[in-house]
Design an enzyme around this catalytic site. Structure first.
Site, PDB file in Angstrom:
ATOM      1  CE1 TYR A  97      -3.977   1.374   0.639  1.00  0.00           C
ATOM      2  CE2 TYR A  97      -2.808   2.279   2.567  1.00  0.00           C
ATOM      3  CZ  TYR A  97      -4.323   2.707   1.399  1.00  0.00           C
ATOM      4  OH  TYR A  97      -5.393   3.523   1.411  1.00  0.00           O
ATOM      5  NE  ARG A 161      -6.024  12.420  -5.686  1.00  0.00           N
ATOM      6  CZ  ARG A 161      -6.384  10.763  -5.356  1.00  0.00           C
ATOM      7  NH1 ARG A 161      -5.933  10.268  -4.518  1.00  0.00           N
ATOM      8  NH2 ARG A 161      -7.469  10.880  -4.548  1.00  0.00           N
ATOM      9  CE  LYS A 179      -7.100   3.063  -1.640  1.00  0.00           C
ATOM     10  NZ  LYS A 179      -7.015   4.002  -0.205  1.00  0.00           N
ATOM     11  CD  GLU A 250      -9.171   4.580  -3.097  1.00  0.00           C
ATOM     12  OE1 GLU A 250      -9.963   3.855  -2.899  1.00  0.00           O
ATOM     13  OE2 GLU A 250      -8.502   4.943  -2.859  1.00  0.00           O
ATOM     14  CG  ASP A 251      -7.058   7.296  -5.909  1.00  0.00           C
ATOM     15  OD1 ASP A 251      -6.925   7.664  -5.802  1.00  0.00           O
ATOM     16  OD2 ASP A 251      -5.527   6.926  -5.839  1.00  0.00           O
ATOM     17  CG  ASP A 273     -10.943   4.915  -0.222  1.00  0.00           C
ATOM     18  OD1 ASP A 273     -11.609   4.600   0.805  1.00  0.00           O
ATOM     19  OD2 ASP A 273     -10.047   4.716  -0.225  1.00  0.00           O
ATOM     20  CG  ASP A 274      -9.949   8.645  -3.119  1.00  0.00           C
ATOM     21  OD1 ASP A 274      -9.019   8.275  -2.882  1.00  0.00           O
ATOM     22  OD2 ASP A 274     -10.342   8.159  -4.221  1.00  0.00           O
ATOM     23  CG  ASN A 420      -1.336   8.557   1.256  1.00  0.00           C
ATOM     24  OD1 ASN A 420      -0.981   9.026   2.003  1.00  0.00           O
ATOM     25  ND2 ASN A 420      -2.708   9.059   1.755  1.00  0.00           N
TER      26      ASN A 420
END
Ligand code: NDP
Ligand code: PYR
Ligand code: MG
Length: 593
Positions: A97, A161, A179, A250-251, A273-274, A420
């Protein structure tokens, strides 16, 4: 209330072929499978294999080499991989991760393994020009997996992203893969029923378009209309093939992250999630931080650096908390927040057209004052809390940290550098400690090492404010209770539940999050609270859990004021439903071969 983690049988899902257990295969099985002489003669138990795997991991020279080794191990011996991960979670989580997964994504097209399907089937790669063939793609996937292991949880990205690293195109696949490993490790989802998906919709990153080894489609990203039409086809195909599948977005770049969530949140079982996961986990840490800060919640002045999906998601969650828990009217709660983006403090009269997701928090009380950067904003706002979701490495420099300490001489400053991976973090734990005279209440997105205060020898442990504390239990709760959708109040219950998981030692040490070594235990507790809340809100569809919660109520919480509580009976049942790797080969190999 620490639960004993009793788990489901790993053999509960039938496999087409016996799982690869290598040197653990007993003599009789070697004979039956015509493998005699093809394996070294020693017959080992799993702990011996684990010791060898750990030695090999330790001998790798770089974190990327460790990542590659672990990917290989996962593809060749799933059981051993998860034994190793669970036995060494604190050490291995930063490899599978953040931060190493970030580097792995950047290098994804260069480190992609040469294994052939089915071992190489990490998930679905869905090119833009193939979305009309989604049913065929899903059928191919079905044919590659063991019977009875249809996916129940999926993480989807389009790589636009990835962490704070920008548009990585198809290379972003490393994130859903990583994830989902945490879904398994942290919350006991069945690894064979987790499906990583990358929407290979092109990339606007010239570096990859020009890279001869890049494995994605070589074109720029589509316009919005084509993007939304294509995602619609994929999501329709997916939910038709696997009804009730839990989908984690996600992302995605921020406009699409908000756009997809708005479009789908009331139609299918999904969450972002973000936006929501990060909001939930940071709220949990914030609840603990304000108990220690020495300033009442209503007097907090919260400065966000970064107003993307994560920043706005977190701030909205904090507003909900202030409204629900502290009975502060929404307008007053909202006025406790300021945002700095790449152009300075976000105000209604700044002169640019604000992106839709920024409008809610735009200041109207600034008169003619327009702060152009963080330094100016700090003096103008005089914050009690500084939250970084900006992707700007070292944005919280010595000056900023020192000023935060001075501005909060009567209280402890809350400083959360949450970007991150590590190369994007706004500051390190050591810097935050040194420049605030060790007074900081700290959480970071990527784990930092412990810090020893030189004068006293006291060791302080930084909090990891990362959505990994919440998306696994949300996925577990969703798999079990089968809610029709994920509501804001469910997410709020998760925050409350996570903030309740700190044990007395963690509280005494002033920590904001539970230790990662306890994440299975805390995930079970959070999932239990999620299930209670899903039943309370009338969202749960699984009759077993509806009846269990009805017979074992947790508290007088309501759907509007979730408190994150759960009953021991529901917790026990959640624990029984968590997958764990097998302890012995007899759990994996059928007795009659
Ligand atoms: N800890 C955790 O669990 C999580 C952490 N994250 C991290 O959060 C970060 C941001 O994610 P996300 O919100 O989706 O990304 P975005 O790219 O959408 O947001 C970044 C924000 O930072 C702003 N920004 C850029 N440069 C500056 C600058 N010099 N000064 C101030 N602000 C600046 C951008 O401004 P503008 O809008 O003007 O472009 C934008 O608002 C990532 O690093 C990600 O890894 C995300 C999810 C979870
Ligand atoms: C942790 C996470 O989801 C991110 O950095 O995007
Ligand atoms: Mg993310």
């Amino acid at each position: 209330m620490a639960p004993a983690i009793k788990t489901t049988s790993p053999a509960s899902t039938p496999a087409k072929k016996p799982l690869n257990v290598g040197t653990a295969l007993p003599y009789e099985a070697r004979t039956a499978l015509h493998l005699k002489g093809l394996v070294p003669s020693a017959v080992e138990d799993f702990s011996a294999q684990e010791a060898r795997a750990y030695e090999q991991l330790r001998n790798k020279g770089t974190d990327l080499e460790k990542y590659i080794f672990l990917s290989w191990l996962r593809n060749t011996n799933l059981n051993l991989f998860y034994r190793l991960v669970l036995g060494n979670l604190k050490e291995i989580a930063p490899i599978i991760y953040t931060p190493t997964v970030g580097q792995a994504c950047q290098e994804f097209s260069h480190i992609y393994p040469f294994l052939a399907p089915p071992n190489s089937v990490d998930g679905l790669y869905i090119p833009l020009n193939e979305v009309d063939n989604i049913d065929e793609i899903i059928q191919n996937y079905r044919a590659s997996i063991p019977e009875g292991s249809e996916p129940e949880t999926t993480v989807i990205t389009d790589g636009s992203r990835i962490l704070g690293l920008g548009d990585l195109g198809m290379n972003g696949m490393g994130i859903p893969v990583g994830k989902l490993q945490l879904y398994v490790a942290a919350a006991g989802l069945d690894p064979r029923r987790c499906l990583p998906i990358v929407l290979d919709f092109g990339t606007d990153n010239p570096k990859y378009l020009e890279d001869p080894l890049y494995l994605g489609i070589r074109q720029k990203r589509p316009e919005d209309a084509e993007f939304y039409a294509a995602t619609e086809k994929v999501l329709n195909g997916l939910t038709k093939a696997f009804p009730g599948i839990f989908i984690q977005f996600e992302d995605f770049n921020t406009p699409h992250a908000f756009g997809l969530l708005d479009q789908w949140r009331d139609r299918i079982l999904c969450f972002n999630d973000d936006i929501q996961g990060t909001g939930s986990v940071i709220l949990a840490g914030f609840i603990s931080a304000i108990k220690l800060a020495g300033i009442p919640a209503k007097d907090q002045r919260i400065l966000f650096v970064g107003a993307g999906s994560a920043g706005v998601g977190v701030a909205k969650q904090l507003v909900d908390y202030l409204v629900i828990e502290h009975k502060i009217p929404e307008e007053q709660a909202k006025a406790m927040f300021w945002f700095v983006d790449s152009r300075g403090v976000i105000t209604a009269n700044r002169g640019d057209t604000l992106a839709e997701h920024k409008v809610y928090f735009a200041r109207h009380d600034n008169g003619d004052t327009q702060c152009k950067n963080l330094e100016e904003a700090l003096e103008y706002v005089k914050p009690t809390a500084l939250i970084g979701l900006s992707t700007i490495y070292k944005a919280f420099n010595e000056h900023i940290l020192t000023r935060m300490n001075e501005l909060n001489s009567d209280a402890r400053p809350i400083i959360f550098p949450l970007s991150n991976p590590k190369t994007k973090a706004e500051c390190t734990f050591e810097e935050a400690m040194r420049f605030t005279n060790n007074r900081v209440l700290f959480a970071s997105g990527t784990a930092f090492p412990e810090y020893t205060i030189p004068e006293t020898g006291e060791v302080r442990v930084p909090g990891q404010g990362n959505n990994m504390y919440v998306f696994p239990p949300i996925g577990l709760g969703a798999k079990l209770a089968k809610p029709t959708r994920i509501t804001d109040s469910l997410i709020f219950a998760v925050s409350k539940a996570l903030s309740n998981t700190l044990n007395s030692e963690e509280i005494a040490r002033g920590e904001l999050y539970p230790r990662i070594e306890r994440i299975r235990e805390t995930s079970a507790q959070v999932a239990a609270a999620f299930i209670h809340q899903a039943v309370r809100e009338g969202l749960a569809q699984d009759q077993f859990w509806i009846d269990l919660v009805a017979a074992n109520p947790a508290s007088s919480a309501t759907s509007a004021t979730p408190d994150g509580t759960y009953s021991q009976r529901v917790l026990d049942e959640v624990c029984k439903n968590m997958w764990a790797p097998a302890d012995s080969v007899s759990q994996l190999i059928p007795t009659k071969l």
